[in-house]
Design an enzyme around this catalytic site. Structure first.
Site, PDB file in Angstrom:
ATOM      1  N   GLU B 183      -0.526  -2.339   5.564  1.00 48.06           N
ATOM      2  CA  GLU B 183      -1.883  -2.806   5.308  1.00 48.06           C
ATOM      3  C   GLU B 183      -2.143  -4.141   5.995  1.00 48.06           C
ATOM      4  O   GLU B 183      -2.248  -5.191   5.356  1.00 48.06           O
ATOM      5  CB  GLU B 183      -2.107  -2.864   3.798  1.00 48.06           C
ATOM      6  N   ASN B 205       1.140  -8.812   0.400  1.00 49.27           N
ATOM      7  CA  ASN B 205       0.967  -7.470  -0.145  1.00 49.27           C
ATOM      8  C   ASN B 205       1.878  -7.337  -1.365  1.00 49.27           C
ATOM      9  O   ASN B 205       2.881  -8.036  -1.469  1.00 49.27           O
ATOM     10  CB  ASN B 205       1.344  -6.428   0.929  1.00 49.27           C
ATOM     11  N   HIS B 426      -6.428  10.799 -10.460  1.00 48.86           N
ATOM     12  CA  HIS B 426      -5.754   9.650  -9.867  1.00 48.86           C
ATOM     13  C   HIS B 426      -4.397   9.451 -10.532  1.00 48.86           C
ATOM     14  O   HIS B 426      -4.316   9.325 -11.748  1.00 48.86           O
ATOM     15  CB  HIS B 426      -6.602   8.382 -10.040  1.00 48.86           C
ATOM     16  N   HIS B 427      -3.345   9.481  -9.718  1.00 50.31           N
ATOM     17  CA  HIS B 427      -1.980   9.215 -10.184  1.00 50.31           C
ATOM     18  C   HIS B 427      -1.461   7.958  -9.515  1.00 50.31           C
ATOM     19  O   HIS B 427      -0.829   8.022  -8.461  1.00 50.31           O
ATOM     20  CB  HIS B 427      -1.039  10.368  -9.820  1.00 50.31           C
ATOM     21  N   GLU B 428      -1.755   6.821 -10.083  1.00 52.29           N
ATOM     22  CA  GLU B 428      -1.091   5.612  -9.595  1.00 52.29           C
ATOM     23  C   GLU B 428       0.312   5.615 -10.200  1.00 52.29           C
ATOM     24  O   GLU B 428       0.459   5.783 -11.419  1.00 52.29           O
ATOM     25  CB  GLU B 428      -1.854   4.358 -10.011  1.00 52.29           C
ATOM     26  N   HIS B 496      -1.826   7.427  -1.218  1.00 52.88           N
ATOM     27  CA  HIS B 496      -2.010   6.036  -0.794  1.00 52.88           C
ATOM     28  C   HIS B 496      -0.691   5.266  -0.898  1.00 52.88           C
ATOM     29  O   HIS B 496       0.127   5.545  -1.768  1.00 52.88           O
ATOM     30  CB  HIS B 496      -3.095   5.372  -1.641  1.00 52.88           C
ATOM     31  N   GLU B 497      -0.545   4.316  -0.020  1.00 47.33           N
ATOM     32  CA  GLU B 497       0.673   3.494   0.095  1.00 47.33           C
ATOM     33  C   GLU B 497       1.927   4.315   0.406  1.00 47.33           C
ATOM     34  O   GLU B 497       3.041   3.789   0.355  1.00 47.33           O
ATOM     35  CB  GLU B 497       0.921   2.642  -1.176  1.00 47.33           C
ATOM     36  N   GLU B 515      -3.490   6.943   3.038  1.00 42.99           N
ATOM     37  CA  GLU B 515      -4.021   5.617   3.305  1.00 42.99           C
ATOM     38  C   GLU B 515      -3.191   5.055   4.460  1.00 42.99           C
ATOM     39  O   GLU B 515      -3.548   5.243   5.608  1.00 42.99           O
ATOM     40  CB  GLU B 515      -3.926   4.738   2.058  1.00 42.99           C
ATOM     41  N   GLU B 521     -10.845  -1.107   1.240  1.00 45.95           N
ATOM     42  CA  GLU B 521     -10.586  -2.043   0.146  1.00 45.95           C
ATOM     43  C   GLU B 521     -10.373  -3.466   0.648  1.00 45.95           C
ATOM     44  O   GLU B 521     -10.698  -4.429  -0.044  1.00 45.95           O
ATOM     45  CB  GLU B 521      -9.396  -1.585  -0.703  1.00 45.95           C
TER      46      GLU B 521
END
Lengths: 727, 727
Positions: B183, B205, B426-428, B496-497, B515, B521
């Site tokens: 990122e 980060n 959403h699964h963070e 993501h990530e 992502e 963001e």
């Protein structure tokens, strides 16, 4: 279950320099307080110091897990959480109850203690921990508690600094401290001699990580130099924390806790509210007292399951010893130099002709189990992957559901069930725990589908995720995950190579067994010392039962496999004794069918002996030398006595005063014959039958590595006529 | 799908010093062989060297994962697997086919190459690897293959030594090499200037691990100093291997591969037969050619799923930007300083009044989605645990199934479905991957039960298991496990990530987004550079689509949240252009409902634009400066054009010759107004409607950070009367 709770809150404000707590019988006294800013405790018995002033605390570390960052902005210095403390309030209470374990050495267990919960506040940081001291008549348990508090929600423990300062140069029975293996023979020496003996009993293991030449493992047994007290150090209720070893500091004659680190060198990741496991110090006047202590179980939480009807003690045989002795193999073929699941084709592979888990061989064991009243048959090597199963840091070793072509899962389970026998599943993970966790639900569903209700797990080799250790927090968390997940499927777990037990079987009684020591398999890997089983009950078994797998009748292993030069260092009578002296709700008759068939009279004891107990009486005990235990079978009037002899041949004087005074019993004695010798004449035994009662006293000779076993059945009117009184 | 396979085996025995391979059009030439015992390759285009002689090989390491053992008996010296080689046989072949992706930038993809597979045998060890070179018209892909061989079943790669030696001091567009984050904003400089610029675009980060001040990430874009060629370095088909970064060696003007290590410092655990990912070198005459290359997809395996009917491109809105801008929160309460699942009681907790994922707010988004024809609504912050969701190395952060008290899962899904809209799950994970793997089946079952069919995953913070990195083999394996497991439930994944994509969406098309770069963001975290979206298609997007989440209409974020001083560095017209220039089958309209309602005419483009394409034409391209792409919607005659401007305002000369010559189209142009300025007047746009055909040429002015978007619909008879021809 009856419980009696007495709470006498004693809130002491301000700084207190020393406080004390006494055991219910007043004989043990624990002192605690702060000296020079450092929290401490000490322990006396009958006014004599057993544990000298020993400090408490931690080294914490910032939560940084990025060893490769070269531009570090965080302050990486460790945090000393052992000094600048003052004592806060203390709350005292007492507790007494009896509770019934699902299975155990006795039907009812008394849990009675006086407790002090005291606060230690670090003045510089404002952070605090509490220590709860529970003083029983036979020892002390204490643990750290971290309540919710400001600016201390998460923390990382680099090391725990709990000390155990000894009062003399104690005799100590120990195995080397290791993050990955407990499979060692024990050394007996003085504390001051640990370092020079460190490698004395070291053997290579598939996973093995020492941390100090003064490192030892718990449960650790000691005897004070004046021979007054026996002391056992261990831990209870090891949950989501790192397993504790001990490092001896010779200059100060003390042990200091040593937690197993993770891949980044840290030990525990904590979030308040949380606690450490209990640190336990059993102190007794004699060695038998160590065996009788229930501190470890009592410091665990009550049973977590409402329904425990599915949890049952098990006596079993298995397709196992033949692989251990190299008579047959776990693997199916010699052609696959390396197995890739989904790639290697076993259907077309050439069988090696030595595979143990074949339909034919398993049926033989099922027939034998059914004929002799065993509950179950363990089968190892049934599933694909054994050709290269450990040592390669391999991620996907087994899938836990694919049998070799010569093992018919459905047929064999159906066949076993038709004869009233269950098969025991085997999940060797090769320590690839991610893979096992990924497969676990599927594997348990597979088991239930075919009617398995118990699994032996294994963790041979280095842990994957790499850098983690068998006894670190990551794995401790995994083993319990496995036990809880199994319980969802009503499956019992017998975990090998897992962390040493800490009494968790009270809370999770489907943990019916553990290995966590050198078991009978080592008789085939060079042999266990003849005294080995005379130290295990004082050490390893303090935490919970061991799947030791006794019952070997053929001691010359070259008779099974010409190239196996190992010798089983025991007599047959000694092997029989283990079914009583090595308590476990899971007992194996480990030898081959054909070896039992040669000695049907001796085998009768293994058939008869119970695996669950109403009561246990510890008659004789001397570490590494001998252990004699009498146990009454649960739900029966039968008693069984086991006496195991270690280093030296001896004469046991057995008083039967544990028997009720109003009854006669038919005793069947399985003793070393006069010419028995564990090396040269291990199969020489003598069986005697006769009457005994509570007044009987017998003098029984045993040899080194030998022993005796006795079954006692209430005499019928006919028996009273048939048998003579034994003298 | 039509395939044409030509195999011309050319087995060359003995030692060969140099061999070559040409691309189907003969313009690219790859030379390879052994020099001084070291395998090498080089690459020319039109006879000009693009990659100079570059060596191949590895450092292997013994499989020892016990850093704490002080009594090491193994030989721990690393193994040089890069020298003492000789070349073995080579096998040449050709291949050509066209295949149809499930979704993509075009409906049919040509996969045509000449291949050489050559053996390199290490004389000293007898071990070998093969290298497969695939030469396309627009570049080279090569990979290492390790066939089954004696004494080389398992091996551990410490480092890969693949070189990319440049022919000039190229211009390079790069982000810092990092094991955990991509990122970053891009830096443009000469190769020789990387080191001095290393920290220029570094921002903090949540997880960040640099390895060298000459480290950069792939996909890496370069231009030769004579401006003749554009070069892209990346990898394809990263499966169960460690992700490759590159380290520049200034003295030799070369890059060398740098694999992400695991917790013990090793990179990859391998078992033959196995391969490395493909190393890719795209070489084109112009920048547009980089965008048009399909090498990355072509080097991946065909689709692994038989049924792909459930995989569909998606245009969505979401409860997301309001949390990113700090207008609302993911968390439900400010009272829980730290959350323990099963301990923290949210039912009695006091709501903070700013929670985004409330029933009322989600219904507002559902209504908006239904009204404007969006397929789905993403909702973040719906499940308990957000109060302290990252940065604590916490094992159990989320359980993925327990909503906050103000989020009614059933009601909201039912409500959405009644309006033809789906919710996106959403699964963070907070990078706690063990916990996610343990919960995954339960979480996916929960999703299917309520009717979710897509999930956005997140991996913020340091990885648990600790010591592992986002781009190491352990995690690479995990991300694919997640994708495959989701496919079992017919669930699409937007990760993501996670590790940067390498074309795996060809094989696993339910990976509909990633992502793996600084997305929109960052416009709220200090702002993306205005040129950021003019470099991403040349770099990050080479591996696969990005969930960039464009469509911000309100650039002054203090209007959303007074304390947010960030500014979105784009004009509205520039935001619209991204729906065409940033290819993705998953496109979000990321801004708040109320901001779209202020600009309904501009919003119309987002409603109209397609998300799946029959054909794409790359009209203008200059890295960091501008990109203009025309795309024809799949199953439609409509075209869309996007032109994004980066560093400098410019005039785009747009030729419509991509249109069929026999048709008139109604074009709706969304352009920067003459007074537009990404900082001061970002909302100044002009919409023009008129007729165009294949002969039309328009001159369109754009500002820095601006752009234009055009929708083209075949003109009806009425349109031909209503609209004028655009000039």
């Amino acid at each position: 279950m009856k419980a009696k709770l007495l709470l006498s809150a004693m809130l002491l404000c301000g700084i207190v320099n020393a406080q004390n707590l006494k055991s219910p019988d007043g004989k043990l006294e624990c002192n605690f307080g702060v000296e020079g800013g450092k929290p401490y405790y000490s322990l006396k018995k009958n006014g004599v110091t057993v544990i000298e002033k020993s400090f408490l605390g931690f080294v914490l570390t910032p939560n940084v897990s990025q060893p490769y960052t070269f531009k570090v902005t965080e302050d990486n210095s460790d945090i000393d959480f052992s000094k600048n403390f003052e004592q806060g309030k203390t709350q005292n209470s007492s507790f007494s109850e009896t509770w019934k374990p699902v299975w155990g050495e006795e039907q009812e267990i008394l849990n009675s203690y006086n407790q002090a919960k005291t606060e230690f506040i670090q003045k510089t940081s404002g952070k605090k921990f509490e220590v709860v001291f529970r003083l029983f008549n036979d020892g002390l348990g204490f643990r750290y508690e971290f309540p919710v508090q400001k600016n201390f929600a998460y923390f990382v423990i680099k090391q725990e600094l709990t000390e155990f300062k000894m009062s003399s140069d104690n005799t100590v029975w120990w195995i080397p401290g290791d993050y990955d293996s407990q499979e060692y023979q024990y050394t007996e020496c003085k504390l001051s001699e640990i370092q020079k003996n460190f490698y004395k009993n070291v053997r290579d293991n598939a996973s093995q990580t020492f941390f100090s030449e003064n490192g030892v493992q718990t449960p650790l047994l000691m005897k004070t130099s004046d021979n007054k007290f026996f002391i056992s150090l261990h831990e209870a209720a090891l949950v989501d924390y790192s397993c504790m070893s001990l490092e001896f500091i010779p200059q100060e004659n003390k042990f200091i806790s040593h937690l197993t680190p993770d891949a980044t060198g840290n030990a525990c990741y904590m979030q308040t509210p949380c606690t450490s496991p209990w640190r336990t110090i059993i102190v007794t006047d004699d060695a038998a007292g160590i065996l009788a202590s229930r501190i470890t179980l009592n410091l665990n939480e009550p049973c977590a399951y409402e329904d425990v009807s599915w949890i049952k003690p098990v006596k079993y045989v298995g397709v196992w010893w033949e692989m251990i002795t190299n008579k047959s193999t776990w693997s199916y073929t010699d052609e696959a130099s390396s197995v890739k699941l989904g790639y290697t084709d076993f259907k077309t592979a050439k069988p090696n002709g030595k595979h143990g888990a074949t339909n034919q061989n398993v049926k033989k064991y099922i027939d034998f189990a059914a004929k002799h009243g065993f509950d179950a048959v363990l089968v190892e090597g049934w599933n694909i992957g054994w050709e290269d199963w450990f040592g390669f840091s391999k991620d996907e070793v087994f899938d836990f559901v694919t049998p070799y072509p010569d093992f018919d899962v459905k047929m064999l389970n159906d066949y076993a069930h038709s004869k009233g026998v269950k098969l025991i599943m085997h999940h060797e993970t090769s320590s690839s725990v991610r893979n096992y966790e990924r497969c676990m639900d599927t594997a348990f569903k597979f088991m239930k589908h075919f009617g398995y209700d118990a699994v032996k797990t294994g963790y041979v080799g280095n842990i994957v995720p790499r850098g983690e250790h068998h006894y670190g927090q990551w794995l401790v968390n995994h083993y319990l995950y496995n036990i809880k997940k199994a319980a969802e499927y009503k499956i019992c777990v017998n975990a090998h190579e897992a962390v040493r037990p800490t009494g968790l079987c009270r809370t999770y009684p489907n943990l019916i067994g553990n290995e966590s020591a050198a078991g009978t398999e080592y008789e085939s890997f060079g042999g266990n010392n003849p005294e080995h089983t005379c130290i295990l009950p004082f050490t390893r078994l303090i935490g919970g039962p061991m799947d030791y797998t006794p019952g070997i009748f053929e001691m010359d292993l070259s008779k099974l496999t010409p190239d196996n030069t190992s010798h089983v260092n025991s007599t047959i009578a000694g092997q029989l004794a283990l079914y009583v002296t090595m308590y476990s709700p899971l007992q194996m008759a480990a030898d081959l069918v054909e070896n039992y068939e040669k000695f049907p009279d001796a085998f009768q004891f293994i058939k008869d002996v119970a695996v669950d107990w109403q009561k246990s009486v510890y008659l004789e005990a001397d570490p590494m030398r001998f252990i004699t235990i009498a146990r009454k079978a649960k739900g029966s009037e039968n008693w069984f006595v086991g006496s195991k002899t270690g280093l030296f041949s001896r004469t046991s004087t057995l008083k039967f005063d544990f028997l009720p005074s109003d009854k006669q019993y038919v005793a069947t004695l399985y003793c070393d014959a006069p010419d028995a010798d564990f090396k040269t004449k291990p199969q020489s035994y003598k069986i005697t039958k006769g009457l005994v009662n509570s007044k009987s006293v017998l003098t029984l000779k045993t040899v080194s590595g030998g022993g005796y076993a006795i079954s006692l059945v209430p005499a019928t009117a006919k028996d009273l006529k048939s048998f003579k009184k034994l003298k």
